[in-house]
Design a protein around this motif. Sequence first.
Motif, short mmCIF file in Angstrom:
data_model
loop_
_atom_site.label_atom_id
_atom_site.label_comp_id
_atom_site.label_asym_id
_atom_site.label_seq_id
_atom_site.Cartn_x
_atom_site.Cartn_y
_atom_site.Cartn_z
N UNK A 4 -5.82 7.48 3.16
CA UNK A 4 -6.54 6.19 3.17
C UNK A 4 -8.01 6.44 3.51
N UNK A 5 -8.22 7.30 4.48
CA UNK A 5 -9.59 7.57 4.92
C UNK A 5 -10.47 8.18 3.84
N UNK A 6 -9.86 8.88 2.89
CA UNK A 6 -10.62 9.55 1.85
C UNK A 6 -10.56 8.82 0.52
N UNK A 7 -9.86 7.68 0.48
CA UNK A 7 -9.72 6.95 -0.79
C UNK A 7 -10.91 6.03 -1.02
N UNK A 8 -11.27 5.85 -2.28
CA UNK A 8 -12.28 4.85 -2.62
C UNK A 8 -11.62 3.49 -2.79
N UNK A 9 -10.38 3.50 -3.22
CA UNK A 9 -9.64 2.25 -3.39
C UNK A 9 -8.16 2.50 -3.12
N UNK A 10 -7.51 1.46 -2.63
CA UNK A 10 -6.10 1.56 -2.24
C UNK A 10 -5.34 0.42 -2.90
N UNK A 11 -4.18 0.75 -3.45
CA UNK A 11 -3.31 -0.28 -4.01
C UNK A 11 -2.04 -0.28 -3.16
N UNK A 12 -1.85 -1.35 -2.42
CA UNK A 12 -0.69 -1.43 -1.52
C UNK A 12 0.31 -2.44 -2.08
N UNK A 13 1.49 -1.96 -2.42
CA UNK A 13 2.50 -2.83 -3.00
C UNK A 13 3.69 -3.01 -2.08
N UNK A 14 4.20 -4.23 -2.06
CA UNK A 14 5.39 -4.52 -1.26
C UNK A 14 6.27 -5.52 -2.02
N UNK A 15 7.58 -5.34 -1.94
CA UNK A 15 8.45 -6.44 -2.39
C UNK A 15 8.40 -7.56 -1.37
N UNK A 16 8.65 -8.78 -1.80
CA UNK A 16 8.80 -9.88 -0.84
C UNK A 16 10.22 -9.81 -0.28
N UNK A 17 10.30 -9.73 1.02
CA UNK A 17 11.59 -9.77 1.72
C UNK A 17 11.55 -10.98 2.65
N UNK A 18 12.45 -11.91 2.44
CA UNK A 18 12.52 -13.10 3.28
C UNK A 18 11.16 -13.78 3.41
N UNK A 19 10.49 -13.90 2.29
CA UNK A 19 9.21 -14.62 2.26
C UNK A 19 8.04 -13.87 2.84
N UNK A 20 8.22 -12.60 3.15
CA UNK A 20 7.13 -11.83 3.76
C UNK A 20 7.08 -10.42 3.16
N UNK A 21 6.19 -9.59 3.69
CA UNK A 21 6.15 -8.20 3.24
C UNK A 21 7.39 -7.47 3.74
N UNK A 22 7.70 -6.34 3.12
CA UNK A 22 8.85 -5.54 3.55
C UNK A 22 8.60 -4.98 4.95
N UNK A 23 9.66 -4.58 5.61
CA UNK A 23 9.51 -3.93 6.92
C UNK A 23 8.68 -2.65 6.78
N UNK A 24 8.86 -1.96 5.64
CA UNK A 24 8.11 -0.72 5.42
C UNK A 24 6.60 -1.00 5.38
N UNK A 25 6.23 -2.10 4.71
CA UNK A 25 4.81 -2.45 4.64
C UNK A 25 4.29 -2.88 6.01
N UNK A 26 5.10 -3.62 6.75
CA UNK A 26 4.66 -4.11 8.07
C UNK A 26 4.44 -2.95 9.03
N UNK A 27 5.29 -1.94 8.93
CA UNK A 27 5.10 -0.76 9.80
C UNK A 27 3.75 -0.11 9.50
N UNK A 28 3.43 0.01 8.21
CA UNK A 28 2.14 0.62 7.84
C UNK A 28 0.99 -0.26 8.33
N UNK A 29 1.11 -1.57 8.15
CA UNK A 29 0.05 -2.48 8.62
C UNK A 29 -0.15 -2.33 10.14
N UNK A 30 0.95 -2.32 10.87
CA UNK A 30 0.84 -2.20 12.33
C UNK A 30 0.19 -0.86 12.72
N UNK A 31 0.58 0.19 12.00
CA UNK A 31 0.01 1.51 12.33
C UNK A 31 -1.49 1.56 12.00
N UNK A 32 -1.94 0.70 11.09
CA UNK A 32 -3.38 0.64 10.78
C UNK A 32 -4.17 0.02 11.92
N UNK A 33 -3.47 -0.55 12.89
CA UNK A 33 -4.14 -1.06 14.10
C UNK A 33 -5.00 0.05 14.71
#
Length: 190
Positions: free
Chosen positions: A75-104
């Motif tokens: 991510x640090x070396x990318x010029x652009x990022x494409x982040x894809x997630x399936x909708x699970x229960x009206x929200x992002x997947x748990x896998x995506x949420x873990x990545x988002x939290x780790x971006x904290x």
Amino acid sequence: MNVIGIIASPHTEGNTAWVVNRILEGAEERGAETRAFYSGELEIQPCQGCLCCHTGDTDRGCVIDDDMQELYHAIGHADAIVLGSPVYMGQMSAQAKIILDRLFAQISPRFSPHYREKTVRQKLVLVFTQGNPDPGMFRVYFEYTKHMFQLLEFDVGEVVVVAGMRDRPAKERKDLVPVMREIGSSLVPE
Ligand SMILES: Cc1cc2nc3c(=O)[nH]c(=O)nc-3n(C[C@H](O)[C@H](O)[C@H](O)COP(=O)(O)O)c2cc1C
């Protein structure tokens, strides 16, 4: 120009992977180097809330030693990022949420020199695939999610929503190929 895809779905050949890869193809057509990262192939633990990324006296960023370290680097070396997630229960997947939290860890005062080499805001394309045919069904949630990534200082464009996967999987949607490739090529300056 370096564009990475992050496929936050358990399915390496599912709808989300298909859509993200078409976007990456569009970027490649314009000369970008691309690489896709698949959640299903990465071991990424949830944030432990230790706050080592925000406290302490060493410049270590996130201290969890797992595959997120490779992703931070990419991510640090990318010029652009494409982040894809399936909708699970009206929200992002748990896998995506873990990545988002780790971006904290990225909003650590130490993050910038440690991981993030780019001085301009990186473009981020958020992609959601969903079973429901109404692309507007989760609009409020998608806008909220976009805002979270903006808080992480990404330059987030329009959220890409691919709906109706319950009836027709993405790989049968040939009409989507030029649309997704156009989104990818628009990431690469002429
Ligand atoms: C646990 C689970 C929850 C889901 N929740 C929703 C939902 O709330 N709304 C919706 O439209 N689709 C929902 N879906 C369907 C997926 O979003 C859809 O099939 C998606 O394209 C799957 O992507 P993938 O092939 O990359 O895994 C759900 C699927 C699963 C497995």
